[in-house]
Enzyme design. Structure first.
Site, PDB file in Angstrom:
ATOM      1  N   ALA A  66     -80.325 -46.438 -56.630  1.00  0.00           N
ATOM      2  CA  ALA A  66     -79.277 -47.339 -56.157  1.00  0.00           C
ATOM      3  C   ALA A  66     -78.392 -46.526 -55.215  1.00  0.00           C
ATOM      4  O   ALA A  66     -78.361 -45.292 -55.277  1.00  0.00           O
ATOM      5  CB  ALA A  66     -78.477 -47.866 -57.337  1.00  0.00           C
ATOM      6  N   GLY A 109     -82.715 -46.109 -59.577  1.00  0.00           N
ATOM      7  CA  GLY A 109     -83.097 -47.490 -59.249  1.00  0.00           C
ATOM      8  C   GLY A 109     -84.462 -47.570 -58.576  1.00  0.00           C
ATOM      9  O   GLY A 109     -85.132 -48.601 -58.659  1.00  0.00           O
ATOM     10  N   GLU A 112     -86.848 -47.554 -61.359  1.00  0.00           N
ATOM     11  CA  GLU A 112     -86.668 -48.839 -62.056  1.00  0.00           C
ATOM     12  C   GLU A 112     -87.284 -49.984 -61.253  1.00  0.00           C
ATOM     13  O   GLU A 112     -87.856 -50.916 -61.824  1.00  0.00           O
ATOM     14  CB  GLU A 112     -85.173 -49.075 -62.303  1.00  0.00           C
ATOM     15  CG  GLU A 112     -84.613 -48.073 -63.302  1.00  0.00           C
ATOM     16  CD  GLU A 112     -83.091 -48.026 -63.322  1.00  0.00           C
ATOM     17  OE1 GLU A 112     -82.477 -47.779 -62.260  1.00  0.00           O
ATOM     18  OE2 GLU A 112     -82.502 -48.240 -64.387  1.00  0.00           O
ATOM     19  N   GLU A 132     -79.598 -40.533 -63.332  1.00  0.00           N
ATOM     20  CA  GLU A 132     -78.228 -41.075 -63.355  1.00  0.00           C
ATOM     21  C   GLU A 132     -77.280 -40.254 -64.218  1.00  0.00           C
ATOM     22  O   GLU A 132     -76.081 -40.192 -63.962  1.00  0.00           O
ATOM     23  CB  GLU A 132     -78.244 -42.532 -63.862  1.00  0.00           C
ATOM     24  CG  GLU A 132     -78.933 -43.526 -62.938  1.00  0.00           C
ATOM     25  CD  GLU A 132     -80.417 -43.691 -63.220  1.00  0.00           C
ATOM     26  OE1 GLU A 132     -81.012 -42.805 -63.901  1.00  0.00           O
ATOM     27  OE2 GLU A 132     -80.992 -44.683 -62.760  1.00  0.00           O
TER      28      GLU A 132
END
Ligand code: CAA
Length: 258
Positions: A66, A109, A112, A132
């Site tokens: 992300a 992300g 993911e 993260e």
């Protein structure tokens, strides 16, 4: 929306290709990338001419996570009220099989997002991880849930709690990737797999994907009941009659998606 700024979209035969294209940020997934990927995938999903979708990035990065710079100043309430990753639920719910073609970084992300796809085909250069924890947070796009289902508790806890990355060989041993191929062959190999999937009957692809998804989400007895019903429903398709007749007549089937 078809005028995309952060992705490249093309159709090759019955396969829809989505290439994430934010090289300046190693394909970090900001709000715009999310909206564009979801829009493109939804359009492919609504197109009967498409039997498989490929999601890929660059040689250097599938996606490095992300977008940290976009999130940095937000409060917890901003993240919740803005439903920051909510769009991905729509992506994960497309009926059409999706293949993640991963080279380079698939972190946070990015990992993911790959796990929202049905197959993960990795170049030998791929690096997977949920870093993260190094940023003072934790996975937020499904990593704490999907990674465990893919690799089991102990490998997932190792990755999520230490923030380390694993290479393609380790990811394959752990069960996170479907296949590993030499980096130079990645797109060709993925193209062949996607063509193979897209040549099948759409109703059976949708049903099989729905049953695979159910296996991730339901207890065994419920999943088995669901499987029995969707399996039976396929016997009302012309393609089931065609597929079985073709077997008996020793010829390739000609599916009509009916
Ligand atoms: N968000 C925003 N920008 C990013 C980014 C990210 N996730 N990852 C890389 N970039 C940017 C860098 O800031 C850099 O931009 P500038 O040149 O403007 O500084 C550019 O992409 C190139 O990156 P690097 O110079 O860092 O490249 P590198 O080869 O030295 O390192 C890397 C590569 C190891 C992947 C490193 O970029 C990195 O650690 N990236 C962050 C990985 C990460 O922590 N991902 C998790 C994000 S949080 C998340 O995903 C939450 C969630 O669960 C949904």
């Amino acid at each position: 929306m078809t005028d995309y700024a952060t992705i490249i979209v093309e159709t090759r035969g019955r396969v829809g290709w989505i290439t994430i294209n934010r090289p300046e940020a190693l394909n970090a997934l900001n709000t715009q990338v999310c909206a564009e990927i979801v829009d493109a995938a939804t359009r492919f999903d609504a197109d009967e001419g498409i039997g498989a979708i490929v999601l890929t990035g660059s040689e250097r990065a599938f996606a490095a996570g992300a977008d940290i710079k976009e999130m940095e100043a937000k409060s917890g309430l901003d993240m919740l009220m803005g439903d920051h990753f909510g769009g991905w639920t729509t992506f994960a719910a497309v009926r059409t099989p999706v293949i993640a073609a991963v080279a380079g970084y698939a972190l946070g992300g990015g990992c993911e997002l790959a796990m929202m796809c049905d197959l993960i085909i990795a170049a030998d250069t791929a690096k997977f991880g949920q870093p993260e924890i190094n940023l003072g947070v934790m996975p937020g796009m499904g990593g704490s849930q999907r990674l465990i289902r893919a690799v089991g508790y102990y490998k997932a806890a190792d990755l999520i709690l230490t923030g380390r990355t694993m290479d393609a060989a380790e990811a394959e041993r752990a069960g996170l990737v479907s296949r590993v191929v030499p980096a130079a062959d990645l797109l060709d190999e993925v193209g062949k797999v996607a063509d193979t999937i897209a040549s099948k009957s759409l109703p059976s692809l949708y049903a099989a994907k729905a049953a695979l998804d159910a296996a991730m989400e339901t207890p065994l007895a419920e999943g088995l009941r669901f499987e029995r019903h969707v399996f039976a429903s396929l016997f009302d398709t012309a393609d089931q009659k065609e597929g079985m007749a073709a077997f008996r007549e020793k010829r390739p089937p000609e599916f009509t998606n009916r």
